[in-house]
Every structure is written in structure tokens, then in C-alpha cells.
Design a protein around this motif. Structure first.
Motif, PDB file in Angstrom:
ATOM      1  N   LEU A   1       0.822  -1.216   0.000  1.00  0.00           N
ATOM      2  CA  LEU A   1       0.000   0.000   0.000  1.00  0.00           C
ATOM      3  C   LEU A   1       0.856   1.266   0.000  1.00  0.00           C
ATOM      4  O   LEU A   1       0.510   2.252  -0.646  1.00  0.00           O
TER       5      LEU A   1
ATOM      6  N   PHE B   1       0.746   4.459  -2.510  1.00  0.00           N
ATOM      7  CA  PHE B   1       0.468   5.834  -2.078  1.00  0.00           C
ATOM      8  C   PHE B   1       1.726   6.628  -1.734  1.00  0.00           C
ATOM      9  O   PHE B   1       1.655   7.597  -0.982  1.00  0.00           O
TER      10      PHE B   1
ATOM     11  N   GLU C   1     -13.639  -0.785  10.424  1.00  0.00           N
ATOM     12  CA  GLU C   1     -12.223  -0.962  10.770  1.00  0.00           C
ATOM     13  C   GLU C   1     -11.716  -2.369  10.457  1.00  0.00           C
ATOM     14  O   GLU C   1     -10.537  -2.572  10.195  1.00  0.00           O
ATOM     15  N   ASN C   2     -12.623  -3.355  10.509  1.00  0.00           N
ATOM     16  CA  ASN C   2     -12.173  -4.734  10.259  1.00  0.00           C
ATOM     17  C   ASN C   2     -12.456  -5.221   8.844  1.00  0.00           C
ATOM     18  O   ASN C   2     -12.287  -6.397   8.558  1.00  0.00           O
ATOM     19  N   MET C   3     -12.902  -4.312   7.967  1.00  0.00           N
ATOM     20  CA  MET C   3     -13.152  -4.736   6.586  1.00  0.00           C
ATOM     21  C   MET C   3     -11.820  -4.995   5.900  1.00  0.00           C
ATOM     22  O   MET C   3     -10.942  -4.123   5.895  1.00  0.00           O
ATOM     23  N   GLU C   4     -11.685  -6.180   5.327  1.00  0.00           N
ATOM     24  CA  GLU C   4     -10.427  -6.520   4.669  1.00  0.00           C
ATOM     25  C   GLU C   4     -10.234  -5.668   3.413  1.00  0.00           C
ATOM     26  O   GLU C   4     -11.150  -5.530   2.617  1.00  0.00           O
TER      27      GLU C   4
ATOM     28  N   LEU D   1      -9.745  -2.441   3.414  1.00  0.00           N
ATOM     29  CA  LEU D   1     -10.338  -1.106   3.592  1.00  0.00           C
ATOM     30  C   LEU D   1      -9.420   0.010   3.095  1.00  0.00           C
ATOM     31  O   LEU D   1      -9.881   1.001   2.540  1.00  0.00           O
ATOM     32  N   TYR D   2      -8.104  -0.173   3.277  1.00  0.00           N
ATOM     33  CA  TYR D   2      -7.182   0.920   2.940  1.00  0.00           C
ATOM     34  C   TYR D   2      -6.583   0.808   1.536  1.00  0.00           C
ATOM     35  O   TYR D   2      -5.679   1.555   1.193  1.00  0.00           O
ATOM     36  N   ASN D   3      -7.116  -0.139   0.734  1.00  0.00           N
ATOM     37  CA  ASN D   3      -6.592  -0.286  -0.643  1.00  0.00           C
ATOM     38  C   ASN D   3      -6.882   0.946  -1.482  1.00  0.00           C
ATOM     39  O   ASN D   3      -6.123   1.304  -2.374  1.00  0.00           O
ATOM     40  N   ASN D   4      -8.027   1.566  -1.249  1.00  0.00           N
ATOM     41  CA  ASN D   4      -8.451   2.773  -1.964  1.00  0.00           C
ATOM     42  C   ASN D   4      -9.230   3.657  -1.004  1.00  0.00           C
ATOM     43  O   ASN D   4      -9.870   3.129  -0.090  1.00  0.00           O
ATOM     44  N   PRO D   5      -9.234   4.978  -1.212  1.00  0.00           N
ATOM     45  CA  PRO D   5     -10.035   5.808  -0.309  1.00  0.00           C
ATOM     46  C   PRO D   5     -11.539   5.482  -0.341  1.00  0.00           C
ATOM     47  O   PRO D   5     -12.092   5.258  -1.416  1.00  0.00           O
TER      48      PRO D   5
ATOM     49  N   TYR E   1     -12.676   6.452   5.354  1.00  0.00           N
ATOM     50  CA  TYR E   1     -12.460   5.020   5.622  1.00  0.00           C
ATOM     51  C   TYR E   1     -13.449   4.551   6.681  1.00  0.00           C
ATOM     52  O   TYR E   1     -14.054   3.515   6.558  1.00  0.00           O
ATOM     53  N   GLN E   2     -13.583   5.288   7.766  1.00  0.00           N
ATOM     54  CA  GLN E   2     -14.550   4.906   8.792  1.00  0.00           C
ATOM     55  C   GLN E   2     -15.349   6.135   9.236  1.00  0.00           C
ATOM     56  O   GLN E   2     -15.043   7.253   8.820  1.00  0.00           O
TER      57      GLN E   2
END
Lengths: 224, 327
Positions: A60, A64, B113-116, B118-122, B312-313
Motif C-alpha cells: 500500500l 500511495f 475498521e475490520n473490513m479486509e 479497507l485501505y486499498n483505496n479511499p 475510511y470509517q
């Protein structure tokens, strides 16, 4: 043109230190802040291993790397990030040129040649001695390098041991905190608290003494 | 691209031109819109290009059709909300609108927060609301299907070219008060009875009441340098219950925020370098109300005033921005 700095290698210990909390610098990039927090939590709860999260965060960060403040964050984590590699210039020695064509000159040159031959012989001997000395020096350098290698390996081993100790301490600290929290929050207590909360939420609230402006609005909204 | 309030007729023209948009406005005006490439949420409060304002006749438009190569418009309920991540593109972002105070609002906040991945894309967005002096209900709209919802979220998934990337940022004018006690919770929840205050079991409602704590100030958790707010909705002394606008998490340590004297000044300082036309931004209704932002301007910040912000959250009392940049 904007400078591009490659992401520090995934093998660097700092990635692991960042995720196990040994490196605990406040980050500036929002994505990085949130992802590091999530990764630390998932390692703590056992959802993912440290190495899995290092793989994940590395991929990641690569994506980014141009995001706002990422370079500052990486520089804070990896001390040598953003440092320029030193440049070296190779300089050529100038070549001198001479040209003569008179007889006197040729005789003198022949004499010179003799002297040069003698000189060459001398030089050959000197060169031989120099080469012997050079070899001796190289041997000594080799020895020095070997000693340096051993020193660096020892240093690396000490650093790794210290990093492991720091990691162990961080884990112990977290575990001790969690243990303390667990003692205070037993599973039974948690369940009881949830049940109590459920019962209270089901009960019609009659007296509300302190409420935010927006809270009062929402309360009225649902009452309507 | 000029994100701002437009008259309904102008928005209808944009829809007929096939523009891809996220809209915010009063339910009555959103209902007038034809089918098209848009999603919407209800709210009549805005930071427009000139001032912060209440407007029930115009619609705030965020255009999303610059530098994109594909998009999908989707509706999610509480059983499918975790599909927002698998449904997103490899390189892009997701704009999400959730109706306030519904199960999906709570479920997303607790699960995010626990979604697999989640941070791959905004994942950016907001929680729809209503006129505070009305009996309206917060709603969302899927323009593609010509449907409106009170209990479902809507999203646009955007695909960007490989040489572009999207990034999220937040502006939080609050700071943790380091003098505040550390507050920890027994489990993830929107409602709390007892908690640990400096390690000692305490009823939070009583603690707030006895210490005369200003409930306009949020609790703040530190996320590796990011200050994440949780705002207090209600303190019920009789039942010893405190309710929040976002969940508190068991894994976090919270502190109360330092008091703020001038909201506007804080926002102005913190948003000085913000772009005139970023893709999206939104600000919290609590900041709008407590900070008196109606009739005020904050640098280049424009967008809906919301009942919750998503970066994200779910966040509270925070300004969220999304920008798309060329690599």
C-alpha cells in the motif's frame, strides 16, 4: 522535475518495528496513520501475522508513496530516506606530447635511452618491490576488511538482539496492560455490562438531565 | 468542475448531459430529479462557494467525471455493506452516503475498521440528515435506479487511470487534552454505561456530570498521529448511560478534547493550503452549529454539512477532503 525516492526495502527492520510499536512516531499522512493503527490491532488480535501485515503495508505504501506527507513519515521512520547518494567524478590525467627531429637530439636521445633502460631496470625492481608491498598491503586490507566484516556482523547481531529485546518489552508492556485490563474486564463482566446496556436501552428513558443540543433534537425526532 | 449549489433546473440539465455526480439537498428538491448517473443524500446545510448556508431549494453538486475511466453506482443494505471493498476498482475511490440513525449507519461504523482491504483505496462519504426544525427523515437516493431509501446506503465506485491516485485527508480542529484522564471501554459500542477512567471502573455519565465536562467537546483517540473524534450525543444521568454519534472502540484509549475558543479561526488556519476544487469535502453539522458557521466562509472549503463524515470509517466533528492527483 519531482524527485522520486524508492520505498525502503521490505527487509528493513524498521517496518517490523513500526508495526510492533517499537517505532512509535506520530505519522502525518492520514492513510498511513489509519493503516498502521489497523495493522497493529490486527497483529495484536492475531488476525494477521507481523509478516503478513508488513507485506500488506509495504504494497500500500508503494501505491500511495506520492501522497501528502508520506515522504516526511518515511523519513521519520527510516533515518536515511531522502538522503542523496554521493556522486564521484572520474578525472583523466592530461597527456603531454613532445616532438624533436635534429641529429644532436637523436644522439642525446640515444644517451637518454640508455639511461632510461637503466632507469627502467631500476624502476622494474622498484615496481617489483612496490608490487610486493602492494600485495602485502592488499593482504593487510583484506585482513582489515575481514575484521570490519566481523565487527559489522557482531554489531548487526547486537542491533537485532536489542530490536528483539525492544520488541519483547513492547509486547510485554502491551500484554501487561491487556492483562491488567482483562483483570478489570472479565468476560463475565463484559457480558453483564452488555446485558445491562440492552435492558436500559429497551427501557423508556424518562428523565434526561443533560443532553447536547443535537441530542435533544434527535430525541424529539424519534419521539415524533 | 465547479462544485457548488445549483438550481434544480441546472441539475436536471447536468443529469440529461449524462454527468456523474454526487448530490446533496433537501428531500423535496431531490425528488424532482430524473434518472441518471447520480447518487444523493438529504441535507439542507452547506458550505457553498461564498458562505455557509441553509438552503432547501438548491442542490449541492460534486462532479466526478473528470479523469475517470469507469464507474459503478450501487445500493447497499446492512447485509451487503461489507461488499463496498470487493466492489471497488484496483485504482480509484468510493463515495458512500449512508442515512443517519439507521441500522446500516451503526453496522458500517462498527464493521469498517475490520473490513479486509479497507485501505486499498479511499472510501469517502457522509451521513445524510435533515432540517433540524422538521419531522423529515434522513434519506439516500440511487439516481441510476430512480430509488430512494431510508435504510440503505448508496455508493459510486470510481476507476481512475493508472497515472492518477486519490487521497483522503481530514481536518480536526480539536486536540487531545493531555491533562484529561485516559478512558477505556469494555467493548465496541455507540452506548456506554461503565468504563475505565485512569484504570478505575467508573460510570461515564456520572463522571461527566460530576466533573461538569462540556459535552460539545468530543472524546479523542490517537490513531498513530491522527486524532479521531467521537462526539457525545446524550448523557442520561438517570440510567447512567452515555450515547455517542460514532462508536467507541475497546482497543483504543480516549481523552477529552481541549476547549476551543474560535471554531472559525481554527478551521481557517488548518485549511489555508486547501485546493479550490478538490473532488469532495464535507463538514460536520456539530461544527456548523457549535462553531456558528452559517454565514461564514472557510477558505476554499465547500460541500454538504453532514450528520457524520466518512474517511475510511465513520468520523465526528471532522472536515473530510478527497483529492485526485496525477502521479
Amino acid at each position: 522535475m519531482e524527485k522520486h525516492y524508492p520505498l525502503p526495502s521490505k527487509d528493513r527492520q524498521e517496518w517490523r518495528d513500526l508495526l510492533n510499536g517499537t517505532i512509535n512516531v506520530p505519522l502525518k499522512n492520514y492513510f498511513f496513520q489509519m493503516k498502521v493503527t489497523q495493522a497493529r490491532n490486527q497483529i495484536k488480535t492475531g488476525k494477521f501475522s507481523l509478516e503478513e501485515e508488513v507485506d500488506n503495508i509495504y504494497a500500500l505504501c508503494k501505491k500511495f508513496i506520492k501522497a501528502k506527507n508520506m515522504d516526511t513519515d518515511l523519513a521519520n521512520i527510516f533515518g536515511d530516506y531522502l538522503q542523496e547518494a554521493p556522486t564521484q567524478e572520474n578525472k583523466q590525467q592530461p597527456i603531454a606530447k613532445f616532438k624533436h627531429d635534429d641529429r644532436q637530439y637523436i644522439m642525446e636521445e640515444a644517451e637518454k635511452q640508455k639511461k632510461l633502460d637503466t632507469e627502467r631496470k631500476k624502476r622494474a625492481i622498484i615496481e617489483q618491490i612496490r608490487k610486493q608491498e602492494e600485495r602485502a598491503k592488499q593482504e593487510a586490507e583484506k585482513g582489515r576488511l575481514e575484521a570490519e566484516r566481523i565487527r559489522l556482523e557482531a554489531e548487526k547481531a547486537i542491533k537485532e538482539r536489542l530490536a528483539l529485546e525492544r520488541q519483547k518489552k513492547a509486547i510485554e508492556k502491551t500484554e501487561s496492560h491487556n492483562l491488567n485490563k482483562k483483570e478489570l474486564i472479565s468476560q463475565e463482566k463484559k457480558q453483564a455490562e452488555m446485558q445491562r446496556l440492552k435492558a436500559i436501552k429497551n427501557k423508556k428513558r424518562k428523565v434526561v438531565k443533560k443532553k447536547s443540543f443535537f441530542g435533544s433534537f434527535i430525541d424529539n425526532f424519534f419521539r415524533n | 468542475m465547479n462544485n457548488k449549489l445549483y438550481a434544480v433546473d441546472e441539475v436536471i440539465d447536468f443529469i440529461n448531459e449524462g454527468r456523474l455526480m454526487s448530490l446533496s439537498g433537501d428531500e423535496k428538491v431531490l425528488k424532482k430529479l430524473p434518472k441518471g448517473n447520480w447518487i444523493a443524500g438529504t441535507i439542507p446545510y452547506f458550505m457553498d462557494e461564498d458562505l455557509g448556508k441553509f438552503d432547501q431549494n438548491k442542490i449541492f453538486v460534486n462532479f466526478f467525471d473528470q479523469n475517470i475511466i469507469d464507474f459503478k453506482i450501487k445500493t447497499y443494505d446492512e447485509t451487503s455493506i461489507d461488499q463496498i471493498i470487493p466492489n471497488s476498482y484496483n485504482n480509484g475511490y468510493t463515495l458512500l452516503i449512508i442515512p443517519a440513525f439507521q441500522k446500516i449507519h451503526h453496522d458500517f461504523a462498527l464493521k469498517a475498521e475490520n473490513m479486509e482491504g479497507l485501505y486499498n483505496n479511499p472510501v469517502v462519504g457522509w451521513v445524510s440528515g435533515i432540517n433540524l426544525n422538521s419531522d423529515d427523515v434522513p434519506k439516500t437516493f440511487n439516481g441510476k435506479l430512480d430509488e430512494e431509501y431510508i435504510d440503505k446506503a448508496v455508493a459510486i465506485h470510481i476507476k481512475l487511470p493508472e497515472d492518477y491516485f486519490a487521497q483522503l485527508d481530514i481536518v480536526n480542529i480539536f486536540e487531545r487534552d493531555e491533562e484529561s484522564p485516559s478512558i477505556e471501554f469494555y467493548f465496541d459500542s455507540f452506548d456506554v454505561l461503565n468504563c475505565l477512567v485512569d484504570g478505575k471502573e467508573t460510570n461515564l455519565a456520572e463522571y461527566i456530570h460530576q466533573n461538569n465536562i462540556d459535552i460539545k467537546l468530543p472524546l479523542i483517540a490517537d490513531y498513530s498521529g491522527a486524532s479521531i473524534n467521537v462526539s457525545i450525543k446524550e448523557v442520561d444521568i438517570e440510567n447512567g448511560l452515555v450515547s455517542f454519534y460514532a462508536p467507541v472502540f475497546e482497543s483504543k484509549v480516549y481523552k477529552f478534547a481541549k476547549p476551543i475558543e474560535n471554531y472559525l479561526e481554527r478551521f481557517e488556519i488548518k485549511t489555508l493550503d486547501y485546493e479550490v476544487d478538490n473532488e469532495f469535502s464535507c463538514n460536520c453539522i456539530l461544527n456548523y452549529l457549535y462553531g456558528g458557521l452559517e454565514g461564514q466562509k472557510i477558505n476554499n472549503i465547500k460541500g454538504p454539512i453532514t450528520f457524520g463524515e466518512i474517511a475510511y470509517q465513520l468520523l465526528n466533528q471532522t472536515l473530510v477532503t478527497l483529492t485526485v492527483d496525477k502521479i
